[in-house]
Design a protein around this motif. Structure first.
Motif, PDB file in Angstrom:
ATOM      1  N   SER A  43      -5.408  -4.932  -5.513  1.00  0.00           N
ATOM      2  CA  SER A  43      -4.110  -4.293  -5.744  1.00  0.00           C
ATOM      3  C   SER A  43      -3.928  -3.877  -7.204  1.00  0.00           C
ATOM      4  O   SER A  43      -3.159  -2.958  -7.487  1.00  0.00           O
ATOM      5  N   SER A  44      -4.654  -4.505  -8.137  1.00  0.00           N
ATOM      6  CA  SER A  44      -4.576  -4.083  -9.537  1.00  0.00           C
ATOM      7  C   SER A  44      -5.151  -2.685  -9.740  1.00  0.00           C
ATOM      8  O   SER A  44      -4.761  -1.982 -10.670  1.00  0.00           O
ATOM      9  N   TYR A  47      -2.339  -0.119  -7.273  1.00  0.00           N
ATOM     10  CA  TYR A  47      -0.875  -0.177  -7.354  1.00  0.00           C
ATOM     11  C   TYR A  47      -0.234   1.171  -7.678  1.00  0.00           C
ATOM     12  O   TYR A  47       0.907   1.418  -7.349  1.00  0.00           O
ATOM     13  N   ALA A  59       2.999   0.060  -5.396  1.00  0.00           N
ATOM     14  CA  ALA A  59       3.276  -1.186  -6.116  1.00  0.00           C
ATOM     15  C   ALA A  59       4.165  -2.101  -5.278  1.00  0.00           C
ATOM     16  O   ALA A  59       3.942  -3.314  -5.221  1.00  0.00           O
ATOM     17  N   CYS A  62       2.059  -3.641  -2.590  1.00  0.00           N
ATOM     18  CA  CYS A  62       1.248  -4.742  -3.134  1.00  0.00           C
ATOM     19  C   CYS A  62       2.092  -6.002  -3.309  1.00  0.00           C
ATOM     20  O   CYS A  62       1.606  -7.118  -3.076  1.00  0.00           O
ATOM     21  N   PHE A 117       4.649  -3.644 -10.228  1.00  0.00           N
ATOM     22  CA  PHE A 117       3.553  -4.420  -9.658  1.00  0.00           C
ATOM     23  C   PHE A 117       3.506  -5.819 -10.264  1.00  0.00           C
ATOM     24  O   PHE A 117       3.441  -6.820  -9.539  1.00  0.00           O
TER      25      PHE A 117
END
Length: 141
Positions: A43-44, A47, A59, A62, A117
């Motif tokens: 997810s980094s 996002y 975001a 996530c 995020f």
């Protein structure tokens, strides 16, 4: 005159059931930590996708994903560490990738989506852990 002796007894004893259960439980906790770590890493990098207007939908997605991961992990294991370990894995991955490297670049930028995020994911991870705490308080022992 041939006296036969019985075969030698084996010295290996089967493992008690408690050892097998502890091994499986420990493996489940390790997998929850690794799943939280994987959610944080993937997810980094994702996002900032599919931002419509000024609302960072990826975001937010996530954030919901880590909320579900922590909440369902705690519910499945029926313990607080079941929710806490995915949260710890997510925190390590997300905030580790948000730190600048020696070249000065970062994976998670200081944008609206990046802030949603990191801060939203933190709140959602804590809400997931909180749901496990509430469930453990309500569960009779």
């Amino acid at each position: 005159m041939g006296i036969t002796q019985p075969p030698p007894a084996t010295t290996a004893k089967p493992a008690p059931a408690g050892h097998t259960e502890a091994f499986v439980t420990g493996g489940a906790y390790a997998m929850l930590f690794l799943f939280g770590l994987a959610v944080g890493v993937v997810s980094s990098f994702q996002y900032s996708r599919a931002v419509i207007g000024s609302v960072p939908l990826a975001a937010l997605g996530c954030c919901v994903l880590i909320l579900l991961t922590c909440g369902l992990g705690g519910r499945a294991m029926r313990t607080v560490p079941g929710a806490l370990l995915p949260a710890v894995g997510w925190f390590l991955a997300a905030f580790g990738l948000a730190m600048p490297n020696s070249g000065g670049s970062v994976i998670i930028a200081n944008t609206t989506a990046g802030e949603w995020f990191l801060y939203g994911g933190s709140v959602c991870a804590l809400l997931g852990v909180g749901s496990a705490v509430v469930a453990s308080i309500r569960t009779p022992r």
